[in-house]
Scaffold this motif. Structure first.
Motif, PDB file in Angstrom:
ATOM      1  N   GLY A  24      -7.959   1.680  -1.650  1.00  0.00           N
ATOM      2  CA  GLY A  24      -6.967   2.025  -2.682  1.00  0.00           C
ATOM      3  C   GLY A  24      -6.620   0.819  -3.547  1.00  0.00           C
ATOM      4  N   PHE A  25      -5.577   0.987  -4.350  1.00  0.00           N
ATOM      5  CA  PHE A  25      -5.138  -0.056  -5.294  1.00  0.00           C
ATOM      6  C   PHE A  25      -4.787  -1.355  -4.552  1.00  0.00           C
ATOM      7  CE2 PHE A  25      -0.949  -1.558  -7.202  1.00  0.00           C
ATOM      8  CZ  PHE A  25      -1.532  -2.420  -8.127  1.00  0.00           C
ATOM      9  N   ILE A  26      -3.818  -1.303  -3.628  1.00  0.00           N
ATOM     10  CA  ILE A  26      -3.395  -2.527  -2.930  1.00  0.00           C
ATOM     11  C   ILE A  26      -4.520  -3.031  -2.028  1.00  0.00           C
ATOM     12  CG2 ILE A  26      -1.761  -3.477  -1.252  1.00  0.00           C
ATOM     13  CD1 ILE A  26       0.373  -1.537  -2.350  1.00  0.00           C
ATOM     14  N   ASP A  46     -11.469   3.890   4.838  1.00  0.00           N
ATOM     15  CA  ASP A  46     -10.939   4.746   3.766  1.00  0.00           C
ATOM     16  C   ASP A  46     -11.878   5.939   3.607  1.00  0.00           C
ATOM     17  OD1 ASP A  46      -9.791   5.761   1.209  1.00  0.00           O
ATOM     18  OD2 ASP A  46      -8.841   3.798   1.086  1.00  0.00           O
ATOM     19  N   ILE A  72     -13.879   6.915   6.875  1.00  0.00           N
ATOM     20  CA  ILE A  72     -13.190   7.651   7.943  1.00  0.00           C
ATOM     21  C   ILE A  72     -11.919   8.280   7.374  1.00  0.00           C
ATOM     22  CG2 ILE A  72     -11.740   7.237   9.997  1.00  0.00           C
ATOM     23  CD1 ILE A  72     -13.788   5.294  11.002  1.00  0.00           C
ATOM     24  N   ASN A  73     -11.709   9.566   7.709  1.00  0.00           N
ATOM     25  CA  ASN A  73     -10.417  10.185   7.409  1.00  0.00           C
ATOM     26  C   ASN A  73      -9.590  10.055   8.685  1.00  0.00           C
ATOM     27  OD1 ASN A  73      -8.223  11.838   7.004  1.00  0.00           O
ATOM     28  ND2 ASN A  73      -9.392  13.321   5.787  1.00  0.00           N
ATOM     29  N   ILE A  74      -8.508   9.299   8.637  1.00  0.00           N
ATOM     30  CA  ILE A  74      -7.766   9.011   9.875  1.00  0.00           C
ATOM     31  C   ILE A  74      -7.076  10.244  10.472  1.00  0.00           C
ATOM     32  CG2 ILE A  74      -7.453   6.542   9.391  1.00  0.00           C
ATOM     33  CD1 ILE A  74      -4.429   7.297   8.817  1.00  0.00           C
ATOM     34  N   LEU A  93      -2.317   1.067   5.102  1.00  0.00           N
ATOM     35  CA  LEU A  93      -1.933   1.355   3.709  1.00  0.00           C
ATOM     36  C   LEU A  93      -2.120   2.831   3.372  1.00  0.00           C
ATOM     37  CD1 LEU A  93      -4.098  -1.593   2.524  1.00  0.00           C
ATOM     38  CD2 LEU A  93      -1.751  -1.416   1.730  1.00  0.00           C
ATOM     39  N   ALA A  95      -1.925   6.559   2.586  1.00  0.00           N
ATOM     40  CA  ALA A  95      -0.780   7.433   2.309  1.00  0.00           C
ATOM     41  C   ALA A  95      -1.028   8.236   1.039  1.00  0.00           C
ATOM     42  CB  ALA A  95       0.476   6.588   2.089  1.00  0.00           C
ATOM     43  N   CYS A  97       0.926   8.680  -2.084  1.00  0.00           N
ATOM     44  CA  CYS A  97       2.072   7.891  -2.585  1.00  0.00           C
ATOM     45  C   CYS A  97       2.245   8.000  -4.099  1.00  0.00           C
ATOM     46  CB  CYS A  97       1.971   6.440  -2.127  1.00  0.00           C
ATOM     47  SG  CYS A  97       0.413   5.636  -2.533  1.00  0.00           S
ATOM     48  N   SER A 135       5.417   0.561   4.108  1.00  0.00           N
ATOM     49  CA  SER A 135       6.423   1.583   3.836  1.00  0.00           C
ATOM     50  C   SER A 135       6.650   1.581   2.326  1.00  0.00           C
ATOM     51  CB  SER A 135       7.691   1.272   4.623  1.00  0.00           C
ATOM     52  OG  SER A 135       8.674   2.247   4.365  1.00  0.00           O
ATOM     53  N   TYR A 182       8.642  12.236   0.792  1.00  0.00           N
ATOM     54  CA  TYR A 182       7.891  10.985   1.008  1.00  0.00           C
ATOM     55  C   TYR A 182       8.797   9.910   1.630  1.00  0.00           C
ATOM     56  CZ  TYR A 182       5.813   6.548  -0.846  1.00  0.00           C
ATOM     57  OH  TYR A 182       5.315   5.281  -1.028  1.00  0.00           O
ATOM     58  N   LYS A 186       8.482   8.222   5.328  1.00  0.00           N
ATOM     59  CA  LYS A 186       8.315   6.761   5.462  1.00  0.00           C
ATOM     60  C   LYS A 186       9.458   6.184   6.312  1.00  0.00           C
ATOM     61  CE  LYS A 186       4.906   5.167   2.574  1.00  0.00           C
ATOM     62  NZ  LYS A 186       3.601   4.690   3.057  1.00  0.00           N
ATOM     63  N   TRP A 212       4.564  -2.329  -7.359  1.00  0.00           N
ATOM     64  CA  TRP A 212       3.479  -3.285  -7.597  1.00  0.00           C
ATOM     65  C   TRP A 212       2.565  -2.676  -8.658  1.00  0.00           C
ATOM     66  CZ3 TRP A 212       1.477  -5.127  -2.105  1.00  0.00           C
ATOM     67  CH2 TRP A 212       2.570  -5.549  -1.339  1.00  0.00           C
ATOM     68  N   ARG A 232       0.851   7.349 -11.229  1.00  0.00           N
ATOM     69  CA  ARG A 232       2.131   6.665 -11.384  1.00  0.00           C
ATOM     70  C   ARG A 232       2.283   6.137 -12.809  1.00  0.00           C
ATOM     71  NH1 ARG A 232       1.473   3.606  -5.668  1.00  0.00           N
ATOM     72  NH2 ARG A 232      -0.689   3.900  -6.290  1.00  0.00           N
TER      73      ARG A 232
HETATM   74  N1  LIG Z   1       1.668   0.442  -5.240  1.00  0.00           N
HETATM   75  C1  LIG Z   1       2.973   0.373  -5.006  1.00  0.00           C
HETATM   76  O1  LIG Z   1       3.734  -0.122  -5.829  1.00  0.00           O
HETATM   77  C2  LIG Z   1       3.568   0.891  -3.738  1.00  0.00           C
HETATM   78  C3  LIG Z   1       4.964   1.032  -3.701  1.00  0.00           C
HETATM   79  C4  LIG Z   1       5.563   1.489  -2.529  1.00  0.00           C
HETATM   80  C5  LIG Z   1       4.794   1.766  -1.426  1.00  0.00           C
HETATM   81  N2  LIG Z   1       3.441   1.611  -1.465  1.00  0.00           N
HETATM   82  C6  LIG Z   1       2.683   1.936  -0.241  1.00  0.00           C
HETATM   83  O2  LIG Z   1       1.556   1.070  -0.123  1.00  0.00           O
HETATM   84  C7  LIG Z   1       0.452   1.776   0.414  1.00  0.00           C
HETATM   85  C8  LIG Z   1      -0.769   1.648  -0.492  1.00  0.00           C
HETATM   86  O3  LIG Z   1      -0.434   2.073  -1.799  1.00  0.00           O
HETATM   87  P1  LIG Z   1      -1.468   2.051  -3.022  1.00  0.00           P
HETATM   88  O4  LIG Z   1      -0.641   1.885  -4.221  1.00  0.00           O
HETATM   89  O5  LIG Z   1      -2.568   1.130  -2.736  1.00  0.00           O
HETATM   90  O6  LIG Z   1      -1.980   3.559  -2.974  1.00  0.00           O
HETATM   91  P2  LIG Z   1      -3.465   4.153  -3.109  1.00  0.00           P
HETATM   92  O7  LIG Z   1      -3.340   5.626  -3.207  1.00  0.00           O
HETATM   93  O8  LIG Z   1      -4.185   3.445  -4.199  1.00  0.00           O
HETATM   94  O9  LIG Z   1      -4.137   3.755  -1.733  1.00  0.00           O
HETATM   95  C9  LIG Z   1      -4.032   4.517  -0.547  1.00  0.00           C
HETATM   96  C10 LIG Z   1      -5.420   4.620   0.058  1.00  0.00           C
HETATM   97  O10 LIG Z   1      -5.303   5.308   1.302  1.00  0.00           O
HETATM   98  C11 LIG Z   1      -6.414   6.158   1.434  1.00  0.00           C
HETATM   99  N3  LIG Z   1      -6.096   7.244   2.366  1.00  0.00           N
HETATM  100  C12 LIG Z   1      -5.113   8.168   2.237  1.00  0.00           C
HETATM  101  N4  LIG Z   1      -5.146   9.025   3.255  1.00  0.00           N
HETATM  102  C13 LIG Z   1      -6.173   8.645   4.049  1.00  0.00           C
HETATM  103  C14 LIG Z   1      -6.722   9.157   5.248  1.00  0.00           C
HETATM  104  N5  LIG Z   1      -6.224  10.267   5.823  1.00  0.00           N
HETATM  105  N6  LIG Z   1      -7.773   8.527   5.802  1.00  0.00           N
HETATM  106  C15 LIG Z   1      -8.295   7.411   5.211  1.00  0.00           C
HETATM  107  N7  LIG Z   1      -7.829   6.884   4.070  1.00  0.00           N
HETATM  108  C16 LIG Z   1      -6.780   7.503   3.488  1.00  0.00           C
HETATM  109  C17 LIG Z   1      -6.654   6.694   0.015  1.00  0.00           C
HETATM  110  O11 LIG Z   1      -7.981   7.191  -0.135  1.00  0.00           O
HETATM  111  C18 LIG Z   1      -6.380   5.455  -0.824  1.00  0.00           C
HETATM  112  O12 LIG Z   1      -7.566   4.739  -1.079  1.00  0.00           O
HETATM  113  C19 LIG Z   1       0.930   3.219   0.616  1.00  0.00           C
HETATM  114  O13 LIG Z   1       1.319   3.373   1.957  1.00  0.00           O
HETATM  115  C20 LIG Z   1       2.141   3.344  -0.296  1.00  0.00           C
HETATM  116  O14 LIG Z   1       3.055   4.280   0.205  1.00  0.00           O
HETATM  117  C21 LIG Z   1       2.805   1.209  -2.613  1.00  0.00           C
END
Ligand SMILES: NC(=O)c1ccc[n+]([C@@H]2O[C@H](COP(=O)([O-])OP(=O)(O)OC[C@H]3O[C@@H](n4cnc5c(N)ncnc54)[C@H](O)[C@@H]3O)[C@@H](O)[C@H]2O)c1
Ligand SMILES: O=c1ccn([C@@H]2O[C@H](COP(=O)(O)OP(=O)(O)O[C@H]3OC[C@](O)(CO)[C@H]3O)[C@@H](O)[C@H]2O)c(=O)[nH]1
Length: 386
Positions: A24-26, A46, A72-74, A93, A95, A97, A135, A182, A186, A212, A232
């Motif tokens: 994902g992004f982070i 992922d 893998i899907n967790i 990570l 979720a 979200c 979270s 959500y 969390k 972020w 978002r």
């Molecule tokens: N970006 C932000 O500003 C922000 C703010 C608050 C919280 N968060 C938290 O940080 C975490 C990461 O956020 P992000 O912005 O990178 O989101 P994102 O959606 O880009 O990344 C989440 C990754 O999780 C993977 N995923 C989801 N369900 C899955 C599963 N069942 N099995 C395997 N992989 C799975 C998705 O494919 C995705 O690549 C999340 O938990 C989110 O709640 C992010």
């Protein structure tokens, strides 16, 4: 990379990290940092890997033997426990979200953020492995200040709105406001992790990210994500700017946010990874209190920055007011204001964010323009031709 030391001057030993949601992004930025600046190994888990492809291929990359992708899907894969056992640290990570999902797919949202995270916590606890769990700042919900009369002078007092990990309450709306599905999920997983720490000695760190933003965040509808999808705000506004259409302000764009550059935030996570004695048992706000704007101001700033980086003038009517019901549907609600208190992360890790909002928007929108402008032009000319 040789001779790297932690905040207490101790040599940092290479570790193996099981990173769930690494695609994902982070996750993509964290993998990039770990590969380019540390000797650590990553087991990247992922369902997608598009955002980390550049780190996985070709096999000649300097870090090729330090990163493995596991599709893998967790929710339903027995390989998960094995990967957690192989690693010294698990970072979760994964979720759903994006706010557009919270009120329209509340069951998926609750399952993803609570039920699917349960085995991860359990495997870490049972196998004596350290966990860093992501979270959200949304666990704070609304501020106390939001309930004060509009003209109350108390609204100026930071005590009523600055969000503190160990003091602020979690204030959510009623159950039919499914937006809070959500935040509530969390919050419960945070409480479960805390309880595993208290009762069973789980070594954990909880991260609460405050908006972020940066390159690779979400998707551009119709280009690398569904046409009807609602990402978002950064990606929504980028999409509007790229298509030369007005930026949609939900309920007047009055909600306030503090935005932090992804690269600053990743520095904080690296400190947590490499300083377990200082990070374990803590919940950390990770945000930039100096970058506060309301959504209308964000739209105005993004419009100016995009003009600068694209060389295009802005359109005549740059913003359009829409109701939250129209934009997100029934059951939407919003956090009014999110200012992170930085005392705990400062004390434990000595970390501070660096990048000003204008600068982070400039580098992010330069990336958006380079990555998407041509694809959007082509997609729009095809639509016109049909
Ligand atoms: N970006 C932000 O500003 C922000 C703010 C608050 C919280 N968060 C938290 O940080 C975490 C990461 O956020 P992000 O912005 O990178 O989101 P994102 O959606 O880009 O990344 C989440 C990754 O999780 C993977 N995923 C989801 N369900 C899955 C599963 N069942 N099995 C395997 N992989 C799975 C998705 O494919 C995705 O690549 C999340 O938990 C989110 O709640 C992010
Ligand atoms: O086109 C748009 C899109 C959104 N808004 C408004 O912008 C505010 C911020 O929206 P967004 O970034 O989508 O999400 P939130 O900040 O509300 O929530 C996120 O915070 C952290 C996280 O947990 C994970 O990223 C997530 O829940 C909001 O007020 C929207 O209404 C707009 O006006 N126009």
């Amino acid at each position: 990379m040789a001779g790297r030391v932690d905040l207490d001057g101790n040599q940092i030993k290479p570790i193996t990290i099981c990173m769930i949601g690494a695609g994902g992004f982070i996750g993509s930025h964290l993998c990039e940092k770990l590969m380019s600046e540390t000797p650590h190994k990553v087991l990247a888990v992922d369902v997608y890997n598009d955002k980390i492809k550049h780190l996985l291929e070709p096999a000649t990359l300097a870090w090729a033997d330090r990163i493995q992708f596991h599709r893998i899907n967790i929710k339903n894969d027995s390989r998960l426990e094995g990967l957690i056992k192989m690693a010294d640290l698990t970072i979760n990570l994964a979720a759903i979200c994006t706010p557009a999902d919270y009120n329209t797919r509340p069951l998926d949202t609750i399952y993803s953020n609570f039920i699917d995270a349960l085995p991860v916590v359990k495997y870490c606890s049972e196998n004596g492995k350290r966990l860093i769990h992501f979270s959200t700042c949304e666990v704070y919900g609304k501020t106390i200040g939001a309930f004060l009369p509009k003209d109350s002078p108390l609204r100026q007092d930071p005590a009523y709105y600055v969000l503190k990990e160990d003091e602020s309450p979690c204030i959510f709306g009623p159950i039919e406001k499914q937006r809070w599905s959500y935040a509530c999920a969390k919050q419960l997983i945070e409480r479960l992790i805390y309880a595993e720490g208290a009762e069973n000695g789980l070594e954990f760190t909880i991260v609460r990210p405050f908006n972020w933003i940066g390159p690779r965040m979400d998707f551009i509808p119709g280009i690398d994500g569904p046409s009807e999808g609602v990402p978002r705000v950064l990606a929504c506004f980028s999409n509007n700017l790229l298509r030369r259409e007005p930026l949609k302000l939900v309920d007047g764009g009055e909600s306030q946010r503090t935005f932090i550059y992804i690269k600053d935030a990743i520095e904080a996570i690296l400190l947590m990874i490499e300083n377990p004695a200082r990070a374990n048992g803590h919940t950390f706000n990770v945000g930039n209190p100096n970058n506060e704007v309301n959504v209308r101001q964000l739209a105005e700033m993004m419009t100016q920055v995009y003009s600068k980086v694209s060389g295009e003038s802005s359109i005549e009517t740059p913003t359009l007011d829409v109701s939250s019901k129209e934009f997100y549907g029934e059951g939407y609600d919003d956090s009014d204001k999110r200012i992170p208190d930085m005392t705990i992360i400062n004390k434990q890790l000595g970390w501070n964010p660096k990048t000003a909002l204008w600068d982070l928007l400039e580098s992010t929108l330069t990336y958006q323009h380079r990555t998407y402008a041509e694809a959007i032009k082509q997609a729009m000319s095809k639509t016109t031709a049909n």
